[in-house]
Design an enzyme around this catalytic site. Structure first.
Site, mmCIF file in Angstrom:
data_model
loop_
_atom_site.group_PDB
_atom_site.id
_atom_site.type_symbol
_atom_site.label_atom_id
_atom_site.label_comp_id
_atom_site.label_asym_id
_atom_site.label_seq_id
_atom_site.Cartn_x
_atom_site.Cartn_y
_atom_site.Cartn_z
ATOM 1 C CD GLU A 122 -2.716 1.045 2.635
ATOM 2 O OE1 GLU A 122 -3.036 -0.022 3.113
ATOM 3 O OE2 GLU A 122 -3.066 2.117 3.061
ATOM 4 C CD GLU A 126 -4.528 7.288 5.042
ATOM 5 O OE1 GLU A 126 -5.375 6.836 5.250
ATOM 6 O OE2 GLU A 126 -3.438 7.228 5.884
ATOM 7 C CE LYS A 206 -8.673 -0.657 -3.181
ATOM 8 N NZ LYS A 206 -10.211 -0.942 -2.771
ATOM 9 C CD1 TRP A 210 -10.873 6.892 4.504
ATOM 10 C CD2 TRP A 210 -11.230 6.453 6.799
ATOM 11 N NE1 TRP A 210 -9.652 6.613 5.049
ATOM 12 C CE2 TRP A 210 -9.716 6.359 6.412
ATOM 13 C CE3 TRP A 210 -11.442 6.012 7.913
ATOM 14 C CZ2 TRP A 210 -8.861 6.094 7.393
ATOM 15 C CZ3 TRP A 210 -10.548 5.697 9.004
ATOM 16 C CH2 TRP A 210 -9.052 5.642 8.612
ATOM 17 C CB THR A 221 -8.418 4.905 14.512
ATOM 18 O OG1 THR A 221 -7.854 3.727 14.444
ATOM 19 C CG2 THR A 221 -8.839 5.717 13.065
#
Ligand SMILES: *[C@@H]1O[C@H](CO)[C@@H](O)[C@H](O)[C@H]1NC(C)=O
Ligand SMILES: *[C@@H]1O[C@H](CO)[C@@H](O)[C@H](O)[C@H]1NC(C)=O
Ligand SMILES: *[C@@H]1O[C@H](CO)[C@@H](O)[C@H](O)[C@H]1NC(C)=O
Ligand SMILES: *[C@@H]1O[C@H](CO)[C@@H](O)[C@H](O)[C@H]1NC(C)=O
Ligand SMILES: *[C@@H]1O[C@H](CO)[C@@H](O)[C@H](O)[C@H]1NC(C)=O
Ligand SMILES: *[C@@H]1O[C@H](CO)[C@@H](O)[C@H](O)[C@H]1NC(C)=O
Ligand SMILES: *[C@@H]1O[C@H](CO)[C@@H](O)[C@H](O)[C@H]1NC(C)=O
Ligand SMILES: *[C@@H]1O[C@H](CO)[C@@H](O)[C@H](O)[C@H]1NC(C)=O
Ligand SMILES: *[C@@H]1O[C@H](CO)[C@@H](O)[C@H](O)[C@H]1NC(C)=O
Length: 336
Positions: A122, A126, A206, A210, A221
Site C-alpha cells: 500500500e 491521506e 483508490k 472516510w 485512530t
C-alpha cells in the site's frame, strides 16, 4: 456496510493500522492462487473528472455515490457512515500517478489517495481535515502493520481550500512522493526492511473519503485523525479534478507466481512497449529506449508475449532515516 473490515478487526488488537479504511483484498496471493489481475495495457491513462460521470468509465464505485461539479468528482460525507470510494478497474505495475485533489475540511475526516495491491502492499496520501498545513504520506508492505513509524507529514498549504497535485513515482528502487512537483519524501527499497516492507506488486488506484474520527473508531485512530467528527458540520467534501497514470509495465494481465509477493514473481501477459504511444495505436510503437532516457533497469518491455519481469534487485544501499514519530501518533498510542 462501510468498508471498515480492517478497522473492526484492528480494534480488537492493540496495534492499529494507520492506513486507510479502503484496504481490503478478495484474494491474497501470499497464501492463495488468485486469478490474474487486469492490467493497464497502455503506458498512459488519464481521467478528467470535470467532464462528469462518464469519466468513471474505467473506475468502479466501491462505496457510496459520487457527485460531479466544476471541481470534478465530489466525494461527500453527508451523514454518518458515508464513505464514497472509487477504484480503477485495472492495476498498474510501477509508474507514476498524479492526482489533483482538494481535500475535505472537518475534524476527523480523511481524504485518501491509496494504491493497493492484492497482497496489501500500500502507498498512501491521506489528508486529515483537522490540519490545514500538512498531509500524510505512508506505505505498507504485505499488510505488515507491526510498526507505525512509517508516516511522514510534509507541509502543504490549506489542502482543503485549494487544489494541489499529489504525485507518486514508484520504481523497483525507490518511492517518491511529490507535492506540486516538489519532492517531499523518498523511500528506498532497502530501507523498507531490506525490501520486505517495500510496496512492489501491481496496484489499483483508490480514491475516497472516510471518517477516521467516527466515534466507533478506536481511540488511537480518532487521535490520529485529529479528533472526533462533528456530524453537525456535514457535508464534508473531497474534490478530485483529475488523475494521470503512467504504467511502467503496461500489460493485459499481471499474475503472481509463487507466494513471495516479490516483484520478480509477477508475470506479465501481452505486455506492450513502454512508450507514450498507447496500445490502441501500437502498430508503430517502438521500444522504450527511443522515448525513455531511463534504462537503469531491464524489464520485459521488449517482450510481446508472456514473460516474467526480470529486474535485478535494487542495489542501492543508502539508509533511509525513519522519520520521528509524529506527535499526534504518539499521543494516540499513549492512550492505549
Ligand atoms: C493468509 O493471508 C491472510 C492475509 O494476509 C492472513 O490473514 C491469513 O492468516 C493467512 N493464512 C495463512 C494460512 O497463512
Ligand atoms: C450519468 O448521468 C446521467 C444523467 O444523470 C445518467 O443518465 C447516466 O446513466 C450516468 N452515467 C453513469 C455512467 O453513471
Ligand atoms: C476504459 O473504458 C473503456 C470503455 O469501457 C474501454 O473501452 C477501455 O478499454 C478502458 N480503458 C482502460 C485503459 O481500461
Ligand atoms: C474548515 O473548518 C473550520 C472549522 O470548522 C472552519 O473554521 C473553516 O472555515 C473551514 N474551512 C473551509 C475552507 O471550509
Ligand atoms: C514487519 O515490519 C517490521 C518493521 O516495521 C519488521 O521488523 C518485521 O520484520 C516485518 N515483518 C515481516 C514479516 O517482514
Ligand atoms: C494476448 O494477445 C493475443 C494475440 O493478440 C490474444 O489472442 C490473447 O487473448 C491475449 N491474451 C490476453 C491474456 O490478453
Ligand atoms: C513510425 O514512426 C517513425 C518515427 O516517427 C516513422 O519514421 C515511421 O515511418 C513510422 N512507421 C510507420 C509504419 O508508421
Ligand atoms: C518505462 O520507463 C520508465 C521511465 O520512464 C522506467 O523507469 C521503466 O523501467 C520502464 N519500463 C520498462 C518496462 O521498460
Ligand atoms: C529482451 O531483453 C532481455 C533483457 O534485457 C534481453 O536479454 C533480450 O536479448 C531482449 N530481447 C530482445 C529480442 O531484444
Amino acid at each position: 456496510m462501510p468498508s471498515y473490515t480492517k478497522y473492526a478487526a484492528a480494534a480488537l488488537a492493540v496495534a492499529l493500522p494507520f492506513c486507510s479504511a479502503q484496504t481490503y483484498t478478495s484474494c491474497n496471493p501470499l497464501n492463495n492462487t488468485c486469478s490474474a489481475d487486469t492490467g493497464l495495457a497502455t503506458y498512459t491513462f488519464s481521467t478528467d473528472f470535470t467532464t462528469g460521470n462518464s469519466s468513471l468509465a474505467n473506475w468502479t464505485i466501491t462505496d457510496g455515490t459520487i457527485e460531479f461539479g466544476s471541481d470534478g468528482a465530489e466525494f461527500i460525507i453527508a451523514e454518518r457512515y458515508d464513505a464514497p470510494t472509487i477504484e480503477t478497474d485495472f492495476y498498474f505495475f510501477f509508474g507514476e500517478v498524479e492526482v489533483k485533489m482538494k481535500s475535505a475540511n472537518g475534524t476527523g475526516i480523511v481524504s485518501s489517495i491509496v494504491f493497493l495491491s492484492d497482497d496489501l502492499d500500500e502507498i498512501d496520501w491521506e489528508a486529515l481535515g483537522a490540519y490545514d498545513d500538512e498531509i500524510e504520506t505512508n506505505y505498507f508492505g504485505k499488510d505488515n502493520t507491526t510498526s507505525y513509524d512509517r508516516a511522514t507529514y510534509p507541509s502543504v498549504t490549506t489542502p482543503a481550500e485549494e487544489f494541489h497535485t499529489y504525485t507518486i513515482i514508484w520504481t523497483e528502487e525507490k518511492l517518491e512522493w511529490l507535492i506540486d512537483g516538489t519532492l517531499v519524501r523518498t523511500l528506498e527499497y532497502d530501507s523498507a526492511v531490506d525490501g520486505r516492507n517495500y510496496p512492489q506488486t501491481p496496484m489499483r488506484v483508490k480514491l475516497g473519503i472516510w471518517a477516521g474520527g467516527d466515534p466507533s473508531e478506536s481511540e488511537g485512530t480518532i487521535e490520529w485523525a485529529g479528533g472526533e467528527v462533528d456530524y453537525d458540520d456535514v457535508p464534508f467534501t473531497m474534490y478530485v479534478e483529475s488523475v494521470k497514470i503512467i504504467n511502467y509495465n503496461p500489460a493485459e494481465t499481471y499474475t503472481y507466481t509463487g507466494h513471495t509477493g516479490s516483484y520478480e514473481s509477477i508475470v506479465l501477459s501481452n505486455s506492450t512497449t513502454n512508450s507514450t504511444v498507447s496500445s490502441s495505436s501500437s502498430s508503430n510503437s517502438s521500444s522504450s529506449s527511443s522515448t525513455s532516457s531511463s534504462s537503469t533497469t531491464s524489464t520485459s518491455s521488449n517482450s510481446s508475449s508472456t514473460s516474467s519481469v526480470a529486474v535485478s534487485a535494487a542495489s542501492m544501499s543508502s539508509v533511509y532515516l525513519t522519520p520521528a514519530l509524529v506527535l499526534a501518533l504518539v499521543a494516540g498510542l499513549m492512550q492505549l
